[in-house]
Design a protein around this motif. Structure first.
Motif: not given
Lengths: 197, 197
Positions: A19-21, A37-41
């Motif tokens: 998800l980090k990509q 997406d990982a940062e956003h989450s």
């Protein structure tokens, strides 16, 4: 607990790294690279903790946080669909359902079913928690756009009428935050960062 | 709710964006770029949700998740200190305390105090939640190291005796996960990815 149970849990944990990509259209405030997406989450889980008092109805914040932590996992397979990409939205649901089958299917059955139910709840927006989670999920990219002089909006030729239409649901979960967001949108149009139409 | 309260909350939310730029020594599994603190925080919050049944004592998972979401925020100012960097650890606490004062001080006083207390609890490792959170925080980089053929260990000349010593605390919060991790460390030494000393 069997060895197999822990192995399945760890296999899912390792899969999550992907998800980090998955890149989004949102740009970071500082260096303006694309957010993933990982940062956003993580960011929206923090926002839910901080802004829960503004929910339209009382919410179980722990459930909202959990929902937001998992809400984009399906994008490991399905990719991110930009909120203003109407063609991409045509087959979004089918792509995401297939992704949910595969990804949550990696887990032990009880855990897979629990996360799938929580993701279904998020998607249906029929509970106070899901509505507030959806508000936060929309508010964060809007904040980033406003604070990068509308960079992602301008890149995609997005206009204020579409921003208002696509984000009005913020008001369903958090009227105070939607009032705040509307003022930001107005300021962005006044500043010339977001064309009216 | 005053305007000022919401403004302070949003100022903190915008500040959080900077955690996405604090790089760690951990490498992503897929493309092996360095992970950042926001990605790491999301990943370990997910791990806590998935692995809570392995905690040494019953834990309030919601509190563990919240602790993990906030545990690295101080690194916005203080930077990440690599677990095997002994010089960096000499002044880590002073740097992080100053960072906590500034960052949590951005929030309305009640929320700042709540997050500060939760961060202090994480750092003290004196509750079941804090011990389990610490176990997960250590296990994730270890998993990444094992699944990248020891890339970060080799880059920094780290040996198995130090990996065992620095990660033994995983056993305090989650004995089953420490048994699992020790087997992975053994496999990494057997495979030549981690020198014995």
């Amino acid at each position: 607990m069997t060895e197999d149970r822990l192995s399945r849990q760890i296999a899912f944990v390792l899969e999550l790294d992907a998800l980090k990509q998955v890149l989004r259209q949102t740009l970071l405030l500082a260096d303006r690279r694309q957010e993933n997406d990982a940062e956003h989450s993580w960011h929206i889980a923090m926002m839910a903790l901080l802004l829960a008092e503004h929910a339209a109805e009382p919410v179980d914040v722990g459930r909202v946080v959990k929902m937001l932590l998992i809400h984009d996992i399906v994008e490991i397979d399905a990719g991110d669909t930009f909120i203003y990409d109407e063609a991409g939205h045509a087959d979004k649901e089918a792509r995401e359902q297939a992704a949910a089958d595969r990804l949550f299917g990696l887990l032990p059955a009880d855990q897979g079913a629990e996360l799938r139910a929580l993701w279904d709840e998020f998607e249906a927006r029929a509970t106070p928690e899901a509505r507030f989670a959806a508000s936060i999920d929309r508010l964060q990219p809007l904040l980033h756009n406003v604070h990068t002089e509308g960079a992602a909006w301008r890149r995609h030729g997005v206009t204020a009428d579409r921003v208002l239409a696509r984000n009005a649901m913020i008001g369903d979960g958090a009227p105070v935050l939607w009032d705040y967001a509307r003022r930001l949108i107005e300021q962005a149009t006044d500043a010339g960062h977001l064309p009216l139409k």
